[in-house]
Design a protein around this motif. Structure first.
Motif, PDB file in Angstrom:
ATOM      1  N   THR A 287       6.933  24.674  -4.154  1.00 45.27           N
ATOM      2  CA  THR A 287       5.878  25.464  -3.889  1.00 45.27           C
ATOM      3  C   THR A 287       4.393  24.884  -4.266  1.00 45.27           C
ATOM      4  O   THR A 287       3.205  25.312  -4.132  1.00 45.27           O
ATOM      5  N   GLY A 288       4.174  23.524  -4.502  1.00 40.77           N
ATOM      6  CA  GLY A 288       3.136  22.745  -4.555  1.00 40.77           C
ATOM      7  C   GLY A 288       2.392  23.087  -6.043  1.00 40.77           C
ATOM      8  O   GLY A 288       1.192  23.073  -5.827  1.00 40.77           O
TER       9      GLY A 288
ATOM     10  N   ARG B 194       2.065  31.688  -5.711  1.00 43.47           N
ATOM     11  CA  ARG B 194       3.468  31.720  -5.293  1.00 43.47           C
ATOM     12  C   ARG B 194       4.400  31.945  -6.358  1.00 43.47           C
ATOM     13  O   ARG B 194       5.386  32.772  -6.549  1.00 43.47           O
ATOM     14  N   LEU B 195       4.198  31.033  -7.508  1.00 40.79           N
ATOM     15  CA  LEU B 195       5.121  30.827  -8.625  1.00 40.79           C
ATOM     16  C   LEU B 195       4.639  30.505  -9.795  1.00 40.79           C
ATOM     17  O   LEU B 195       3.731  29.375  -9.725  1.00 40.79           O
ATOM     18  N   VAL B 196       4.510  30.917 -10.898  1.00 40.13           N
ATOM     19  CA  VAL B 196       3.995  30.461 -12.166  1.00 40.13           C
ATOM     20  C   VAL B 196       5.260  29.922 -13.181  1.00 40.13           C
ATOM     21  O   VAL B 196       6.429  30.392 -12.764  1.00 40.13           O
TER      22      VAL B 196
ATOM     23  N   GLU C 290       7.601  30.152   2.612  1.00 43.27           N
ATOM     24  CA  GLU C 290       8.848  29.434   2.955  1.00 43.27           C
ATOM     25  C   GLU C 290       9.087  28.568   1.916  1.00 43.27           C
ATOM     26  O   GLU C 290       8.095  27.725   1.643  1.00 43.27           O
ATOM     27  N   LEU C 291      10.284  28.089   1.489  1.00 43.60           N
ATOM     28  CA  LEU C 291      10.614  26.826   0.838  1.00 43.60           C
ATOM     29  C   LEU C 291      11.172  25.973   1.465  1.00 43.60           C
ATOM     30  O   LEU C 291      11.618  26.173   2.712  1.00 43.60           O
TER      31      LEU C 291
ATOM     32  N   PRO D  61      16.937  23.125   1.188  1.00 45.69           N
ATOM     33  CA  PRO D  61      17.826  22.466   0.303  1.00 45.69           C
ATOM     34  C   PRO D  61      17.858  21.240  -0.018  1.00 45.69           C
ATOM     35  O   PRO D  61      17.807  20.749  -1.429  1.00 45.69           O
ATOM     36  N   ASP D  62      17.927  20.197   0.809  1.00 47.89           N
ATOM     37  CA  ASP D  62      17.979  18.736   0.430  1.00 47.89           C
ATOM     38  C   ASP D  62      16.574  18.264  -0.168  1.00 47.89           C
ATOM     39  O   ASP D  62      16.560  17.327  -0.923  1.00 47.89           O
ATOM     40  N   ILE D  63      15.571  18.961   0.434  1.00 50.75           N
ATOM     41  CA  ILE D  63      14.168  18.560  -0.382  1.00 50.75           C
ATOM     42  C   ILE D  63      14.321  19.042  -1.513  1.00 50.75           C
ATOM     43  O   ILE D  63      13.893  18.295  -2.697  1.00 50.75           O
ATOM     44  N   LEU D  64      14.770  20.294  -1.976  1.00 49.61           N
ATOM     45  CA  LEU D  64      14.659  20.944  -3.344  1.00 49.61           C
ATOM     46  C   LEU D  64      15.605  19.923  -4.349  1.00 49.61           C
ATOM     47  O   LEU D  64      15.484  19.663  -5.336  1.00 49.61           O
ATOM     48  N   MET D  65      16.615  19.641  -3.616  1.00 51.33           N
ATOM     49  CA  MET D  65      17.610  18.722  -4.347  1.00 51.33           C
ATOM     50  C   MET D  65      16.822  17.199  -4.778  1.00 51.33           C
ATOM     51  O   MET D  65      17.158  16.718  -5.797  1.00 51.33           O
ATOM     52  N   GLU D  66      15.971  16.678  -3.794  1.00 50.34           N
ATOM     53  CA  GLU D  66      15.110  15.708  -4.171  1.00 50.34           C
ATOM     54  C   GLU D  66      14.280  15.751  -5.561  1.00 50.34           C
ATOM     55  O   GLU D  66      14.198  14.960  -6.293  1.00 50.34           O
TER      56      GLU D  66
END
Length: 377
Positions: free
Chosen positions: A266-267, A272-274, A323-324, A327-332
């Motif tokens: 989420t940068g 968006r997310l803490v 949007e996120l 999954p492969d980017i989250l995996m990175e």
């Protein structure tokens, strides 16, 4: 559950590290006591106070008056608020300000703020003049129960969260429970995720106590002090046994591998997310992944999710606004985590509530398959 709080709704937790041991003092009015406490431990020291713009407007005057009353000269260094302050740019800004103030190695840097300020300030103290004293005055629940204790410091980079830093223990932690009343409900909930985490690591009776008493923790008073003291004691015990995270201390990262990856995805946008929200989703994912790997019952994951959802925390990746990346980017991001060793994934998994363990060499294919399932559910 046995309380660590005293009759006056105050508590003291000792982090036992031999000659570098220090106290965590928990209770109302601790900022007003800061000058006397620091003068007692660091006589004749001058200090720099590193804080952010939001906290400065709320608590800097109280801290400054306390230091002045104790005869301690203090220089304020005020940085922007937010996760993006944990950067090389603001690290250098703070280091230069400490040097401009002509503080010496025997002087101290005081962190007045949440986890971002605490992590950056500890890093400043660890590297300026090759190591200065520092004091943590955490002003968020998350910082009081987690980041202010244990000596982990650092900043974020484009590669991930907390990848550059040092281990540097404070001289003292002052957890003023009064300041938590200035937090937004969202900030307090985010800190509560770390409180619940301690029960899920190895204190199932604490998690059960939280299920019954979380409303009293939110409303304040003795239950809040008890929850903070129990959390600090849990972390102090682990840090004393494994200060530099060579083994057992890694259990404190329950939920953090997934959580840190979501923050990076989420940068580090706090709208968006803490961090605590990432941890909340992360501990649910850790329990769900443990069930997928046949280590634990799916009922445990449901119980964890139900409790965190009841207090108002997100429990699914679909609870994150916007949007996120796929999954492969989250995996990175997961593969860049500090808990990776020679390319092998290390996760904190569980065999049930309060039964976490370190799982080495988790197959990346299993994690990626799990994430793909989560994206489509």
């Amino acid at each position: 559950m046995k309380s660590n709080a005293g009759p006056g709704e105050e508590a003291r937790v000792r982090v036992d590290l031999g000659a570098r041991s220090y106290d965590i003092l928990i209770g109302p009015g601790r900022i007003a006591e800061a000058g006397a406490q620091i003068a007692q431990r660091l006589p004749d020291a001058q200090v720099a106070i590193i804080t952010d713009e939001t906290v400065a407007g709320l608590h800097l005057d109280t801290l400054g008056e306390s230091l002045s009353a104790a005869g301690i000269k203090a220089v304020p260094i005020i940085l922007p608020a937010g996760e993006r302050t944990k950067s090389f740019e603001h690290l250098m800004q703070a280091c230069d300000a400490v040097l401009d103030a002509r503080l010496e190695r025997g002087d101290a840097v005081v962190a007045l703020g949440g986890g971002v300020i605490g992590d950056l300030t500890g890093f400043v103290a660890g590297i300026v003049r090759r190591g200065m004293h520092y004091v943590q005055v955490p002003t968020s629940l998350l910082a009081q129960v987690d980041s202010s204790v244990g000596g982990k410091t650092g900043i974020n980079t484009g590669h991930g969260k907390n990848l550059v830093g040092v281990f540097h223990q404070p001289e003292l932690v002052l957890a003023d429970t009064d300041v938590l009343d200035t937090l937004s409900e969202r900030e307090f909930r985010a800190g509560y995720a770390e409180v619940a985490k301690y029960g899920l690591i190895d204190r199932p009776e604490f998690f059960a106590w939280l299920e019954d008493n979380w409303r009293e923790v939110f409303s304040g008073g003795a239950a809040r002090v008890e929850a903070i003291a129990t959390s600090c004691q849990a972390k102090a015990d682990v840090v004393a046994a494994d200060e530099r995270e060579s083994g057992h201390r890694a259990l404190l990262n329950l939920g953090h591998t997934f959580g840190h990856a979501l923050e990076a995805a989420t940068g580090y946008d706090s709208r968006r997310l803490v961090h605590g929200e990432g941890v909340a989703i992360g501990v649910v994912l850790a329990h769900e992944f443990s069930a997928r790997m046949n280590h634990a019952s799916p009922d445990d994951a449901r119980r964890v999710a139900e409790h965190l959802r009841a207090v108002g925390l997100p429990t699914s990746i679909h609870d994150i606004d916007g949007e996120l990346p796929p999954p492969d980017i989250l995996m990175e991001h997961i593969a860049q985590d500090k808990k990776v060793k020679r390319g092998k994934l290390t996760f904190i998994l569980t065999r049930g509530i309060g039964q976490s363990f370190i799982a080495d060499d988790v197959p990346q294919s299993e994690v990626l398959g799990f994430l793909k399932e989560k994206y489509t559910q």
